[in-house]
Design a protein around this motif. Sequence first.
Motif, PDB file in Angstrom:
ATOM      1  N   VAL A 244       0.588  -0.907   0.073  1.00 30.67           N
ATOM      2  CA  VAL A 244       0.245   0.249   0.097  1.00 30.67           C
ATOM      3  C   VAL A 244       0.977   1.107  -0.216  1.00 30.67           C
ATOM      4  O   VAL A 244       0.458   2.352  -0.738  1.00 30.67           O
ATOM      5  CB  VAL A 244      -0.608   0.351   1.546  1.00 30.67           C
ATOM      6  CG1 VAL A 244      -2.119   1.303   1.302  1.00 30.67           C
ATOM      7  CG2 VAL A 244      -2.118  -0.837   0.891  1.00 30.67           C
ATOM      8  N   ARG A 345     -13.348  -3.342   6.589  1.00 27.51           N
ATOM      9  CA  ARG A 345     -13.347  -2.562   4.937  1.00 27.51           C
ATOM     10  C   ARG A 345     -12.454  -3.133   4.836  1.00 27.51           C
ATOM     11  O   ARG A 345     -11.817  -4.150   4.530  1.00 27.51           O
ATOM     12  CB  ARG A 345     -12.409  -1.449   6.035  1.00 27.51           C
ATOM     13  CG  ARG A 345     -13.740  -0.125   6.052  1.00 27.51           C
ATOM     14  CD  ARG A 345     -13.019   0.647   6.761  1.00 27.51           C
ATOM     15  NE  ARG A 345     -13.800   2.071   7.510  1.00 27.51           N
ATOM     16  CZ  ARG A 345     -14.051   2.887   7.788  1.00 27.51           C
ATOM     17  NH1 ARG A 345     -12.845   3.359   8.098  1.00 27.51           N
ATOM     18  NH2 ARG A 345     -15.068   2.936   8.265  1.00 27.51           N
TER      19      ARG A 345
ATOM     20  N   PHE B 113      -1.086  -2.764  -9.216  1.00 28.29           N
ATOM     21  CA  PHE B 113      -0.357  -4.154  -8.375  1.00 28.29           C
ATOM     22  C   PHE B 113      -0.529  -5.407  -8.415  1.00 28.29           C
ATOM     23  O   PHE B 113      -2.031  -5.473  -8.314  1.00 28.29           O
ATOM     24  CB  PHE B 113      -0.255  -3.653  -6.801  1.00 28.29           C
ATOM     25  CG  PHE B 113       0.937  -2.442  -7.042  1.00 28.29           C
ATOM     26  CD1 PHE B 113       1.964  -1.866  -6.991  1.00 28.29           C
ATOM     27  CD2 PHE B 113      -0.136  -0.252  -6.906  1.00 28.29           C
ATOM     28  CE1 PHE B 113       3.139  -1.144  -6.695  1.00 28.29           C
ATOM     29  CE2 PHE B 113       0.889   0.445  -6.847  1.00 28.29           C
ATOM     30  CZ  PHE B 113       1.930   0.673  -6.723  1.00 28.29           C
ATOM     31  N   LYS B 115      -1.069  -7.155  -6.333  1.00 35.80           N
ATOM     32  CA  LYS B 115      -1.954  -7.506  -4.726  1.00 35.80           C
ATOM     33  C   LYS B 115      -2.988  -6.984  -4.705  1.00 35.80           C
ATOM     34  O   LYS B 115      -3.092  -6.029  -3.642  1.00 35.80           O
ATOM     35  CB  LYS B 115      -0.721  -7.319  -3.655  1.00 35.80           C
ATOM     36  CG  LYS B 115       0.039  -9.549  -2.983  1.00 35.80           C
ATOM     37  CD  LYS B 115       1.196  -9.035  -1.825  1.00 35.80           C
ATOM     38  CE  LYS B 115       1.643  -9.840  -2.427  1.00 35.80           C
ATOM     39  NZ  LYS B 115       3.329 -10.473  -1.576  1.00 35.80           N
ATOM     40  N   ALA B 117      -2.900  -3.730  -3.895  1.00 37.87           N
ATOM     41  CA  ALA B 117      -2.494  -2.883  -2.833  1.00 37.87           C
ATOM     42  C   ALA B 117      -3.524  -0.875  -3.278  1.00 37.87           C
ATOM     43  O   ALA B 117      -3.369  -0.756  -2.751  1.00 37.87           O
ATOM     44  CB  ALA B 117      -1.430  -1.857  -3.217  1.00 37.87           C
ATOM     45  N   LEU B 118      -4.978  -2.012  -2.454  1.00 36.11           N
ATOM     46  CA  LEU B 118      -5.964  -0.548  -2.364  1.00 36.11           C
ATOM     47  C   LEU B 118      -6.043   0.278  -0.880  1.00 36.11           C
ATOM     48  O   LEU B 118      -5.546  -1.023  -0.166  1.00 36.11           O
ATOM     49  CB  LEU B 118      -7.161  -1.158  -2.539  1.00 36.11           C
ATOM     50  CG  LEU B 118      -7.440  -1.823  -4.278  1.00 36.11           C
ATOM     51  CD1 LEU B 118      -8.598  -2.395  -4.065  1.00 36.11           C
ATOM     52  CD2 LEU B 118      -7.360  -0.623  -4.651  1.00 36.11           C
ATOM     53  N   LEU B 119      -6.306   1.162  -0.599  1.00 35.87           N
ATOM     54  CA  LEU B 119      -6.189   1.581   0.733  1.00 35.87           C
ATOM     55  C   LEU B 119      -7.643   0.599   1.455  1.00 35.87           C
ATOM     56  O   LEU B 119      -8.834   1.426   1.384  1.00 35.87           O
ATOM     57  CB  LEU B 119      -6.384   3.002   0.755  1.00 35.87           C
ATOM     58  CG  LEU B 119      -5.743   3.927  -0.132  1.00 35.87           C
ATOM     59  CD1 LEU B 119      -5.978   5.267  -0.054  1.00 35.87           C
ATOM     60  CD2 LEU B 119      -3.947   3.873   0.798  1.00 35.87           C
ATOM     61  N   PRO B 120      -7.570  -0.119   2.259  1.00 28.87           N
ATOM     62  CA  PRO B 120      -8.719  -0.659   3.152  1.00 28.87           C
ATOM     63  C   PRO B 120      -9.720   0.231   3.700  1.00 28.87           C
ATOM     64  O   PRO B 120     -10.593  -0.525   3.946  1.00 28.87           O
ATOM     65  CB  PRO B 120      -7.750  -1.584   4.173  1.00 28.87           C
ATOM     66  CG  PRO B 120      -6.194  -1.009   4.248  1.00 28.87           C
ATOM     67  CD  PRO B 120      -6.404  -0.096   2.870  1.00 28.87           C
ATOM     68  N   HIS B 121      -9.187   1.235   4.474  1.00 29.39           N
ATOM     69  CA  HIS B 121      -9.824   2.069   5.324  1.00 29.39           C
ATOM     70  C   HIS B 121     -10.703   3.086   4.296  1.00 29.39           C
ATOM     71  O   HIS B 121     -11.631   3.976   4.518  1.00 29.39           O
ATOM     72  CB  HIS B 121      -9.494   2.850   6.247  1.00 29.39           C
ATOM     73  CG  HIS B 121      -8.618   3.522   5.447  1.00 29.39           C
ATOM     74  ND1 HIS B 121      -7.362   3.638   5.345  1.00 29.39           N
ATOM     75  CD2 HIS B 121      -8.497   4.413   5.371  1.00 29.39           C
ATOM     76  CE1 HIS B 121      -6.435   4.591   4.400  1.00 29.39           C
ATOM     77  NE2 HIS B 121      -6.691   5.353   4.767  1.00 29.39           N
ATOM     78  N   ARG B 122     -10.536   3.140   2.973  1.00 29.13           N
ATOM     79  CA  ARG B 122     -11.812   3.898   2.169  1.00 29.13           C
ATOM     80  C   ARG B 122     -12.313   3.170   0.948  1.00 29.13           C
ATOM     81  O   ARG B 122     -11.921   2.193   0.652  1.00 29.13           O
ATOM     82  CB  ARG B 122     -10.412   4.681   1.261  1.00 29.13           C
ATOM     83  CG  ARG B 122      -9.385   5.342   1.710  1.00 29.13           C
ATOM     84  CD  ARG B 122     -10.046   7.128   2.122  1.00 29.13           C
ATOM     85  NE  ARG B 122      -9.214   7.631   2.334  1.00 29.13           N
ATOM     86  CZ  ARG B 122      -9.523   8.247   3.600  1.00 29.13           C
ATOM     87  NH1 ARG B 122      -9.633   7.608   4.930  1.00 29.13           N
ATOM     88  NH2 ARG B 122      -8.365   9.016   4.391  1.00 29.13           N
ATOM     89  N   MET B 130      -8.172   7.891  -5.843  1.00 28.55           N
ATOM     90  CA  MET B 130      -7.155   8.380  -5.298  1.00 28.55           C
ATOM     91  C   MET B 130      -6.074   8.870  -5.745  1.00 28.55           C
ATOM     92  O   MET B 130      -5.404  10.359  -5.127  1.00 28.55           O
ATOM     93  CB  MET B 130      -6.483   6.971  -4.930  1.00 28.55           C
ATOM     94  CG  MET B 130      -5.093   7.066  -3.677  1.00 28.55           C
ATOM     95  SD  MET B 130      -3.753   7.246  -4.607  1.00 28.55           S
ATOM     96  CE  MET B 130      -3.201   5.719  -4.057  1.00 28.55           C
ATOM     97  N   TYR B 162     -16.366  -1.502   0.415  1.00 26.41           N
ATOM     98  CA  TYR B 162     -14.837  -1.038   0.670  1.00 26.41           C
ATOM     99  C   TYR B 162     -14.169  -2.610   0.084  1.00 26.41           C
ATOM    100  O   TYR B 162     -14.868  -3.150  -0.323  1.00 26.41           O
ATOM    101  CB  TYR B 162     -14.862  -1.381   1.789  1.00 26.41           C
ATOM    102  CG  TYR B 162     -15.623  -0.007   2.992  1.00 26.41           C
ATOM    103  CD1 TYR B 162     -14.432   0.900   3.424  1.00 26.41           C
ATOM    104  CD2 TYR B 162     -16.140   0.110   3.494  1.00 26.41           C
ATOM    105  CE1 TYR B 162     -14.957   2.193   3.878  1.00 26.41           C
ATOM    106  CE2 TYR B 162     -16.885   1.475   4.333  1.00 26.41           C
ATOM    107  CZ  TYR B 162     -15.629   2.642   4.355  1.00 26.41           C
ATOM    108  OH  TYR B 162     -16.210   3.089   4.768  1.00 26.41           O
ATOM    109  N   SER B 164     -12.554  -4.548   0.748  1.00 30.34           N
ATOM    110  CA  SER B 164     -12.564  -6.033   1.684  1.00 30.34           C
ATOM    111  C   SER B 164     -13.857  -7.024   1.542  1.00 30.34           C
ATOM    112  O   SER B 164     -13.574  -7.991   1.434  1.00 30.34           O
ATOM    113  CB  SER B 164     -12.182  -6.186   3.058  1.00 30.34           C
ATOM    114  OG  SER B 164     -12.689  -5.466   3.541  1.00 30.34           O
ATOM    115  N   ARG B 178      -8.401   2.341 -10.773  1.00 28.04           N
ATOM    116  CA  ARG B 178      -7.287   3.738 -10.213  1.00 28.04           C
ATOM    117  C   ARG B 178      -6.580   4.156 -11.066  1.00 28.04           C
ATOM    118  O   ARG B 178      -6.018   5.476 -11.158  1.00 28.04           O
ATOM    119  CB  ARG B 178      -6.567   3.166  -8.597  1.00 28.04           C
ATOM    120  CG  ARG B 178      -5.895   3.856  -8.003  1.00 28.04           C
ATOM    121  CD  ARG B 178      -5.719   3.482  -6.730  1.00 28.04           C
ATOM    122  NE  ARG B 178      -4.802   2.197  -7.039  1.00 28.04           N
ATOM    123  CZ  ARG B 178      -4.228   1.801  -5.504  1.00 28.04           C
ATOM    124  NH1 ARG B 178      -4.781   2.116  -4.565  1.00 28.04           N
ATOM    125  NH2 ARG B 178      -3.764   0.757  -6.707  1.00 28.04           N
TER     126      ARG B 178
END
Lengths: 345, 346
Positions: A244, A345, B113, B115, B117-122, B130, B162, B164, B178
């Motif tokens: 990340v 999330r 990417f 994996k 590589a997303l922002l898990p809290h967004r 982003m 989200y 996840s 993105r």
Amino acid sequence: MAAYDWFFDAVGLRAWCDADAVDTPMSMAELLATTRGGDAANAEEGGFLFPSLDVLHGACPAIGQTRDLTAFLEEGFLAARDELRIVLDPITQPLSWMLDGALALFQATPWWLMIPILLFAAWFASRSRPVTAFVAAVLIFFAAIDHYDVAMQTLAIVFVCTSLSVAIGVPIGIGMSRSDLAQRLIVPILDLLQTLPTFVYLIPLIFLFSVTESKLYGIAIILYAIVPVIRLTDLGIRLVDRDVIEAADAFGMTKRQKLWQVQLPLALPNIMAGVNQTIMMSLAMVVIASLVSAPGLGVLVLRGIRNLELGVGIVAGIGIVLLAVILDRVSKAALSRVDKQGKAR
Amino acid sequence: MPGAKIAIRNLYKIFGPRDREMVARVKGGTGKRDLLENHAHVLGLQDINVDMQPGEITVIMGLSGSGKSTLIRHLNRLIEPSAGEVLVDGQDVLKLGPAELQKLRRKTMSMVFQKFALLPHRTVAQNAAMPLFVQGAPEGMRVREAEKWLQRVGLGGYGDRYPSQLSGGMQQRVGIARALAANTDIMLMDEAFSALDPLIRTDMQDLLLELQRELHKTIVFITHDLDEALKLADHLVILNDGAVVQQGDPQHILLNPADPYIEDFVSDINRARVLRVRSIATPVQAARFDGEVEADANLESLIATSDGDTARIYRVRDNGEIIGQVDMKDLVKALVPSVRTEKGEK
């Protein structure tokens, strides 16, 4: 004849030893030996004594006694004290104001206003009905046994010290996470702060500040309680998924964007765990700080010990436990809420 | 070479504290193993020269440890090289200052990417927006662009979820949205589909090709999967032990592997599905044909058309023009990896 005379004779230091010998006051051990009727010097020669400072002094007056060492430390500290105060006093003065202000505020607010405010805060942090109900029960219990005021004093101190620990500790933790060098330098200091017995914090502080100043116990509590929040902020940021971070770099985030948008939010569960620890540790320290005039439940515990008022001590002790439990439950509930959000999330 | 969007020139990467000194040694002929055992430095990349044309998909293929992920990270300097040049539109990326580098990462290159590589809290929409957020775009534009690109990758209506809550394939669609939202000419895709299961992977490859037909980005795609490489590549670069073994038109590489490493590589794939009629067509000689076939059809479809009859000869058409013929006997030969044909002929 004292032990080890032969040594100084043999190496030819006798003249140096006796150069300006004056009769020093007897040490307590010598005094006791004399009063017991024996000759102190003879008693010493009886066994094979470790060449400690006191024993060597007997043979060679030029060598100082152990009490000279402690006196030297004390004088050094006292000599530096005035200069230290010039620097430290203004820096730490706001802490006194904050503590006094919070104490006044918590006590001046009438109970019928304060209890709802605290319950709302508990609800806001935990969003949990059982936890809020438990907090209500504990607060009512305090009020019912006339311990409401002292509990509020303790709470006020914990509140101020925890807030300051977080405000200072999180930035330090961020700094540590960014530089391995900073981490290597700060970790030993944190280890020291954490292993130093709590009473030891108080000794230099008593010399520096007068016991009537609130910042005295404020500093002691903060030094003790700030450690976990620093450690866990550092750890939390270092544990943020490297992929990340790489993505954030690849899209051209600035350092500041990365910190606020990625690192802090993802480290939040760990930081919250640190805050929980910090709250518990400042509560533990606030009791000990009652030795240096910190008001609150600790004073009652101290009274219980000093005057052997068993009941007073026990009730205050139970009060502290209850306070610890509600603070822990509320902050843990807040933590698990943050954690769950992170996972959902 | 003029016209190349990205040109990599004599790029070296050596991992270790004295990497620049070691470059001279490697240029002097020190091998990877020697460098590791006697100098404790790891040879990452050596003497890479690749031109990537605008609007094409350049696939860099190699097994793990071949240096392909290291190579793609040199393009936007997530990894600093030991020596060499990376020219993007003629500008050497490696000479950029921090501010210019940041601009390059924001405006010129986006990245997808392995994996995700997303922002898990967004939320998904916030993740897609982003790059625009990073650039300081206003809220309204962010929402609009995010919605547009999510729609485009087939995730319309998922904006409030989200990451996840989505499956791997959907998460990578967000990753692609993105990258697209950044509106850059160049897209870097680091094993973008490797973490997905095979069916989803095929879907994503089709999605990428479909987007590419429309958007004509310059795409650098990393993979360890030859089938994927052959499906996507306009230009194929094969890496082994940090060096380019062969590069060029994928069909050409398949039919003319340069060395045993690549022969090994290509021996396992389904040639009938990958090879195109165009690649095995010969000039028109026969007088009579058994039918016509499109130049871009794969051999598998031609075999089906011919019912497996090796006596037939087909005429090859490309956009209506006749460009040659295919003898079914040639087709059968092309199905056998070249190393074996050579042995048979000797």
